[in-house]
Design a protein around this motif. Structure first.
Motif, PDB file in Angstrom:
ATOM      1  N   LEU A 175      74.257  -2.465  70.534  1.00 41.32           N
ATOM      2  CA  LEU A 175      72.836  -2.197  70.754  1.00 41.32           C
ATOM      3  C   LEU A 175      72.289  -2.985  71.936  1.00 41.32           C
ATOM      4  CD1 LEU A 175      71.404  -2.078  67.124  1.00 41.32           C
ATOM      5  CD2 LEU A 175      71.534  -0.206  68.762  1.00 41.32           C
TER       6      LEU A 175
ATOM      7  N   LEU B 237      70.896  -0.633  74.803  1.00 44.73           N
ATOM      8  CA  LEU B 237      69.448  -0.708  74.975  1.00 44.73           C
ATOM      9  C   LEU B 237      69.066  -1.592  76.170  1.00 44.73           C
ATOM     10  CD1 LEU B 237      68.222  -0.901  71.286  1.00 44.73           C
ATOM     11  CD2 LEU B 237      68.202   1.059  72.835  1.00 44.73           C
TER      12      LEU B 237
ATOM     13  N   SER C 147      63.162  -2.321  72.548  1.00 40.31           N
ATOM     14  CA  SER C 147      63.819  -3.224  71.603  1.00 40.31           C
ATOM     15  C   SER C 147      63.497  -2.915  70.143  1.00 40.31           C
ATOM     16  CB  SER C 147      63.449  -4.676  71.918  1.00 40.31           C
ATOM     17  OG  SER C 147      62.095  -4.914  71.634  1.00 40.31           O
ATOM     18  N   MET C 148      62.588  -1.997  69.884  1.00 38.77           N
ATOM     19  CA  MET C 148      62.194  -1.688  68.508  1.00 38.77           C
ATOM     20  C   MET C 148      63.356  -1.225  67.615  1.00 38.77           C
ATOM     21  SD  MET C 148      59.179  -2.639  68.028  1.00 38.77           S
ATOM     22  CE  MET C 148      58.866  -1.916  66.454  1.00 38.77           C
ATOM     23  N   PRO C 149      64.308  -0.397  68.103  1.00 44.86           N
ATOM     24  CA  PRO C 149      65.415  -0.014  67.212  1.00 44.86           C
ATOM     25  C   PRO C 149      66.227  -1.200  66.693  1.00 44.86           C
ATOM     26  CG  PRO C 149      65.350   1.442  69.102  1.00 44.86           C
ATOM     27  CD  PRO C 149      64.351   0.353  69.355  1.00 44.86           C
ATOM     28  N   VAL C 150      66.380  -2.235  67.504  1.00 44.61           N
ATOM     29  CA  VAL C 150      67.119  -3.422  67.060  1.00 44.61           C
ATOM     30  C   VAL C 150      66.358  -4.125  65.947  1.00 44.61           C
ATOM     31  CG1 VAL C 150      67.973  -5.682  67.779  1.00 44.61           C
ATOM     32  CG2 VAL C 150      68.226  -3.724  69.288  1.00 44.61           C
ATOM     33  N   TRP C 151      65.057  -4.267  66.119  1.00 42.79           N
ATOM     34  CA  TRP C 151      64.259  -4.932  65.102  1.00 42.79           C
ATOM     35  C   TRP C 151      64.184  -4.109  63.824  1.00 42.79           C
ATOM     36  CZ3 TRP C 151      62.993  -9.850  65.173  1.00 42.79           C
ATOM     37  CH2 TRP C 151      63.057 -10.514  66.382  1.00 42.79           C
ATOM     38  N   MET C 152      64.118  -2.793  63.944  1.00 43.01           N
ATOM     39  CA  MET C 152      64.117  -1.946  62.742  1.00 43.01           C
ATOM     40  C   MET C 152      65.466  -2.019  62.036  1.00 43.01           C
ATOM     41  SD  MET C 152      61.748   1.352  63.781  1.00 43.01           S
ATOM     42  CE  MET C 152      62.950   2.045  64.865  1.00 43.01           C
ATOM     43  N   ALA C 153      66.562  -2.051  62.797  1.00 41.66           N
ATOM     44  CA  ALA C 153      67.889  -2.180  62.186  1.00 41.66           C
ATOM     45  C   ALA C 153      68.017  -3.522  61.478  1.00 41.66           C
ATOM     46  CB  ALA C 153      68.976  -2.032  63.254  1.00 41.66           C
TER      47      ALA C 153
ATOM     48  N   TRP D 282      65.921  -3.415  58.228  1.00 39.72           N
ATOM     49  CA  TRP D 282      66.547  -2.584  57.201  1.00 39.72           C
ATOM     50  C   TRP D 282      67.791  -3.255  56.641  1.00 39.72           C
ATOM     51  CZ3 TRP D 282      70.990   0.146  56.055  1.00 39.72           C
ATOM     52  CH2 TRP D 282      70.868   1.065  55.035  1.00 39.72           C
TER      53      TRP D 282
END
Length: 123
Positions: A78, A82, A109-115, A118
């Motif tokens: 990621l 990213l 960077s939001m997908p990393v924080w959401m991953a 979760w």
């Protein structure tokens, strides 16, 4: 790698923008003063590159959190993918100013924080 995180976290975005600029606008090989011109351009653009340094922190910190959860390959994958997207987007966002670059870096960077969120809740 304990002390290597912060230099990497702060310098990956400015370095990516420089590499992207060199790839797009390579120095001309038929003119001798090209090296001096590149050095002058690097010195003149240092102030704008300093503004980019903190913009890379959201992605780096998110990847660090994934790393600490034990998802090291995911964090690297990621971070690299990213990060490349952030460099490309920051070149275009740079036309609008430093605030646009910061917003763009946060959004990418939001997908990393959401991953991380979760995986931290469901692991």
């Amino acid at each position: 790698m304990r002390h290597g995180f912060w230099p990497l976290a702060l310098l990956w975005l400015p370095a990516g923008v420089v590499v992207q600029a060199v790839a797009r606008f390579p120095p001309e090989s038929n003119s001798d003063p090209g090296a001096g011109m590149w050095m002058m351009a690097a010195i003149m653009s240092a102030s704008s590159l300093i503004v980019l340094a903190p913009c890379g922190l959201p992605l780096a910190l998110g990847c660090r959190k994934l790393w600490r959860l034990g998802y090291r390959r995911v964090a690297w994958w990621l971070g690299i993918s990213l990060g490349a997207l952030t460099v490309a987007a920051s070149v275009f966002a740079g036309l609008l100013g430093p605030v646009a670059i910061a917003v763009c870096a946060l959004l990418v960077s939001m997908p990393v924080w959401m991953a991380w969120w979760w995986l931290a809740r469901h692991a």
